[in-house]
Write a protein that holds these residues in place. Structure first.
Motif, PDB file in Angstrom:
ATOM      1  N   ILE A   1      41.261 -11.050  76.447  1.00 31.54           N
ATOM      2  CA  ILE A   1      40.792 -10.397  77.676  1.00 31.54           C
ATOM      3  C   ILE A   1      40.282 -11.482  78.613  1.00 31.54           C
ATOM      4  O   ILE A   1      39.091 -11.642  78.868  1.00 31.54           O
ATOM      5  CB  ILE A   1      39.702  -9.351  77.357  1.00 31.54           C
ATOM      6  CG1 ILE A   1      40.152  -8.444  76.212  1.00 31.54           C
ATOM      7  CG2 ILE A   1      39.403  -8.492  78.590  1.00 31.54           C
ATOM      8  CD1 ILE A   1      39.115  -7.452  75.764  1.00 31.54           C
ATOM      9  N   ASP A   2      41.235 -12.255  79.153  1.00 38.85           N
ATOM     10  CA  ASP A   2      40.897 -13.453  79.919  1.00 38.85           C
ATOM     11  C   ASP A   2      40.906 -13.209  81.414  1.00 38.85           C
ATOM     12  O   ASP A   2      40.314 -13.965  82.171  1.00 38.85           O
ATOM     13  CB  ASP A   2      41.885 -14.579  79.568  1.00 38.85           C
ATOM     14  CG  ASP A   2      41.435 -15.916  80.096  1.00 38.85           C
ATOM     15  OD1 ASP A   2      40.254 -16.250  79.931  1.00 38.85           O
ATOM     16  OD2 ASP A   2      42.268 -16.626  80.691  1.00 38.85           O
ATOM     17  N   GLY A   3      41.563 -12.169  81.861  1.00 37.37           N
ATOM     18  CA  GLY A   3      41.640 -11.909  83.294  1.00 37.37           C
ATOM     19  C   GLY A   3      40.657 -10.856  83.759  1.00 37.37           C
ATOM     20  O   GLY A   3      40.745 -10.383  84.892  1.00 37.37           O
TER      21      GLY A   3
ATOM     22  N   THR B   1      51.649  -8.709  81.886  1.00 37.43           N
ATOM     23  CA  THR B   1      50.450  -9.538  82.036  1.00 37.43           C
ATOM     24  C   THR B   1      49.264  -8.876  81.358  1.00 37.43           C
ATOM     25  O   THR B   1      48.708  -9.402  80.399  1.00 37.43           O
ATOM     26  CB  THR B   1      50.129  -9.791  83.518  1.00 37.43           C
ATOM     27  OG1 THR B   1      50.099  -8.523  84.213  1.00 37.43           O
ATOM     28  CG2 THR B   1      51.176 -10.679  84.152  1.00 37.43           C
ATOM     29  N   GLY B   2      48.876  -7.700  81.877  1.00 39.09           N
ATOM     30  CA  GLY B   2      47.746  -6.990  81.292  1.00 39.09           C
ATOM     31  C   GLY B   2      46.453  -7.750  81.473  1.00 39.09           C
ATOM     32  O   GLY B   2      46.186  -8.329  82.528  1.00 39.09           O
ATOM     33  N   TRP B   3      45.634  -7.790  80.421  1.00 34.26           N
ATOM     34  CA  TRP B   3      44.303  -8.398  80.504  1.00 34.26           C
ATOM     35  C   TRP B   3      44.361  -9.920  80.553  1.00 34.26           C
ATOM     36  O   TRP B   3      43.337 -10.559  80.776  1.00 34.26           O
ATOM     37  CB  TRP B   3      43.459  -7.944  79.318  1.00 34.26           C
ATOM     38  CG  TRP B   3      43.196  -6.471  79.347  1.00 34.26           C
ATOM     39  CD1 TRP B   3      42.728  -5.746  80.397  1.00 34.26           C
ATOM     40  CD2 TRP B   3      43.392  -5.539  78.280  1.00 34.26           C
ATOM     41  NE1 TRP B   3      42.617  -4.414  80.060  1.00 34.26           N
ATOM     42  CE2 TRP B   3      43.022  -4.264  78.760  1.00 34.26           C
ATOM     43  CE3 TRP B   3      43.840  -5.657  76.959  1.00 34.26           C
ATOM     44  CZ2 TRP B   3      43.084  -3.131  77.969  1.00 34.26           C
ATOM     45  CZ3 TRP B   3      43.896  -4.517  76.178  1.00 34.26           C
ATOM     46  CH2 TRP B   3      43.526  -3.268  76.677  1.00 34.26           C
ATOM     47  N   LEU B   4      45.538 -10.493  80.382  1.00 28.11           N
ATOM     48  CA  LEU B   4      45.666 -11.944  80.484  1.00 28.11           C
ATOM     49  C   LEU B   4      45.750 -12.408  81.938  1.00 28.11           C
ATOM     50  O   LEU B   4      45.558 -13.582  82.226  1.00 28.11           O
ATOM     51  CB  LEU B   4      46.895 -12.416  79.710  1.00 28.11           C
ATOM     52  CG  LEU B   4      46.722 -12.341  78.183  1.00 28.11           C
ATOM     53  CD1 LEU B   4      48.074 -12.357  77.493  1.00 28.11           C
ATOM     54  CD2 LEU B   4      45.853 -13.475  77.685  1.00 28.11           C
TER      55      LEU B   4
ATOM     56  N   THR C   1      46.570 -11.261  67.337  1.00 28.00           N
ATOM     57  CA  THR C   1      47.854 -10.554  67.271  1.00 28.00           C
ATOM     58  C   THR C   1      47.695  -9.073  67.569  1.00 28.00           C
ATOM     59  O   THR C   1      48.444  -8.497  68.368  1.00 28.00           O
ATOM     60  CB  THR C   1      48.498 -10.748  65.887  1.00 28.00           C
ATOM     61  OG1 THR C   1      48.638 -12.144  65.615  1.00 28.00           O
ATOM     62  CG2 THR C   1      49.861 -10.083  65.822  1.00 28.00           C
ATOM     63  N   VAL C   2      46.708  -8.450  66.937  1.00 32.21           N
ATOM     64  CA  VAL C   2      46.492  -7.016  67.151  1.00 32.21           C
ATOM     65  C   VAL C   2      46.180  -6.752  68.625  1.00 32.21           C
ATOM     66  O   VAL C   2      46.721  -5.808  69.231  1.00 32.21           O
ATOM     67  CB  VAL C   2      45.353  -6.504  66.249  1.00 32.21           C
ATOM     68  CG1 VAL C   2      44.944  -5.092  66.651  1.00 32.21           C
ATOM     69  CG2 VAL C   2      45.779  -6.529  64.780  1.00 32.21           C
ATOM     70  N   THR C   3      45.326  -7.597  69.227  1.00 33.74           N
ATOM     71  CA  THR C   3      44.949  -7.360  70.619  1.00 33.74           C
ATOM     72  C   THR C   3      46.119  -7.595  71.568  1.00 33.74           C
ATOM     73  O   THR C   3      46.238  -6.910  72.590  1.00 33.74           O
ATOM     74  CB  THR C   3      43.777  -8.275  71.015  1.00 33.74           C
ATOM     75  OG1 THR C   3      42.760  -8.188  70.016  1.00 33.74           O
ATOM     76  CG2 THR C   3      43.186  -7.843  72.340  1.00 33.74           C
TER      77      THR C   3
ATOM     78  N   ASN D   1      47.388  -5.002  74.145  1.00 33.28           N
ATOM     79  CA  ASN D   1      47.538  -5.375  75.548  1.00 33.28           C
ATOM     80  C   ASN D   1      48.883  -4.912  76.096  1.00 33.28           C
ATOM     81  O   ASN D   1      48.962  -4.362  77.203  1.00 33.28           O
ATOM     82  CB  ASN D   1      47.411  -6.898  75.680  1.00 33.28           C
ATOM     83  CG  ASN D   1      47.600  -7.365  77.112  1.00 33.28           C
ATOM     84  OD1 ASN D   1      46.793  -7.087  77.985  1.00 33.28           O
ATOM     85  ND2 ASN D   1      48.693  -8.085  77.354  1.00 33.28           N
ATOM     86  N   ALA D   2      49.952  -5.121  75.320  1.00 33.33           N
ATOM     87  CA  ALA D   2      51.274  -4.691  75.767  1.00 33.33           C
ATOM     88  C   ALA D   2      51.342  -3.171  75.891  1.00 33.33           C
ATOM     89  O   ALA D   2      51.872  -2.639  76.878  1.00 33.33           O
ATOM     90  CB  ALA D   2      52.343  -5.191  74.799  1.00 33.33           C
ATOM     91  N   ALA D   3      50.797  -2.468  74.890  1.00 32.51           N
ATOM     92  CA  ALA D   3      50.812  -1.008  74.937  1.00 32.51           C
ATOM     93  C   ALA D   3      50.006  -0.487  76.128  1.00 32.51           C
ATOM     94  O   ALA D   3      50.441   0.431  76.847  1.00 32.51           O
ATOM     95  CB  ALA D   3      50.258  -0.447  73.629  1.00 32.51           C
TER      96      ALA D   3
END
Length: 302
Positions: A39-41, A161-164, A137-139, A143-145
């Motif tokens: 959750i970097d973005g 992209t998502g939370w990245l 990996t799980v996150t 993130n993709a889902a």
């Protein structure tokens, strides 16, 4: 594909069991803190820094409370190199005249120090790498889902992209974590599942550099990693030669045929970067100066 790991027989474990492992082999706290790294973005409300930095701080605190299993030692060249580099860039940054981003160099140096400290502590065995990889990996799957469900942010016109936050950062993360997770999988079914899904996610980020990196990394695991040193050096040379060839001949084919406009913009950025570097002193300009201004807009070095 079981040659990617060791000679352990690759019995057909269920994929979910192989990925998750047993609770006894998973350190839940480290796994949960690792989830924050994705959750970097997204900034923590009221604090202004991202959740990923909180994950780095939490993992570093946990690591400080443990003895290393593979201590680098006080005289390690790596520690001295990191330390001298940080001192150097700090001094240059202090001496740099104020500009748009120079005032932010202190935040940058703190983030760099935090990440380097975490890297060293992982290398020393203070943290449980399989647990970190499980959390990451799980996150990344979540993130993709969440991205395709419309929950996570979409910052690049539909590319994953998502939370990245950034598509190249997302591509790098999916590629690197995917290959590292692959190194921990023990069954052929799990390995195949990870290759299909993580490469698929990397592809969906549309980051051509990350896609190439994943492909070369997978081939390295498959054919090169266990070979003698001279073969690894030879293969590394082949990669160096292959990358420019791919960039020149396949950068805008198939799915990437419409990337001409973005490549023209990148060429303008690269030209502006070259002009800025031409007047930059040999010692550099310090942290926060890796940007150019084109048409009143700020662009970071690519």
């Amino acid at each position: 594909m079981n040659r990617l790991l060791d000679d352990t027989p690759a019995r057909a474990l269920p994929v979910a069991d192989d990925l998750a492992g047993t609770l006894g082999n998973t350190r839940i706290l480290e796994m949960m803190l690792a989830t924050l790294l994705v959750i970097d973005g997204v900034a923590i409300p009221g604090f202004g820094f991202p959740f990923s930095l909180l994950g780095v701080a939490g993992l570093s605190f946990v690591a400080f409370t443990r003895r290393p299993t593979l201590p680098l030692g006080r005289n390690s060249w790596l520690l001295w190199a990191f330390g001298l580099l940080l001192v150097y860039v700090s001094i240059v940054s202090v001496l740099t005249p104020d500009s748009n981003f120079a005032a932010d160099w202190t935040r940058r140096i703190i983030r760099i120090m935090s990440v380097l400290a975490l890297v060293i502590m992982v290398a020393e065995g203070r943290l449980h790498l399989p647990s970190l990889l499980k959390g990451l990996t799980v996150t990344l799957f979540v993130n993709a889902a969440a991205f395709y469900a419309g929950i996570a942010p979409d910052n690049y016109g539909g590319t994953l992209t998502g939370w990245l936050g950034d598509k190249n950062k997302a591509g790098l993360t999916y590629a690197a974590v995917g290959l590292l997770a692959l190194s921990q999988a023990r069954s052929r079914w799990t390995q195949a599942f990870l290759v299909i899904t993580t490469f698929g996610f990397t592809w969906l980020t549309a980051s051509r550099t990350s896609i190439s990196a994943y492909g070369f990394g997978f081939l390295w695991f498959l054919f090169v990693a266990a070979r003698p040193a001279w073969m690894r050096w030879l293969a590394a040379g082949g990669v160096v030669l292959a990358l420019p060839f791919l960039e020149e001949n396949f950068a805008r084919v198939g799915e990437f045929a419409n990337r001409g406009g973005s490549d023209l913009l990148r060429e303008r950025i690269d030209a502006a970067v070259a002009e800025k570097l031409a007047v930059t002193p040999p010692q550099g300009s310090g942290l926060g100066e890796a940007y150019v201004v084109i048409d009143q807009r700020t662009w970071y070095f690519h």
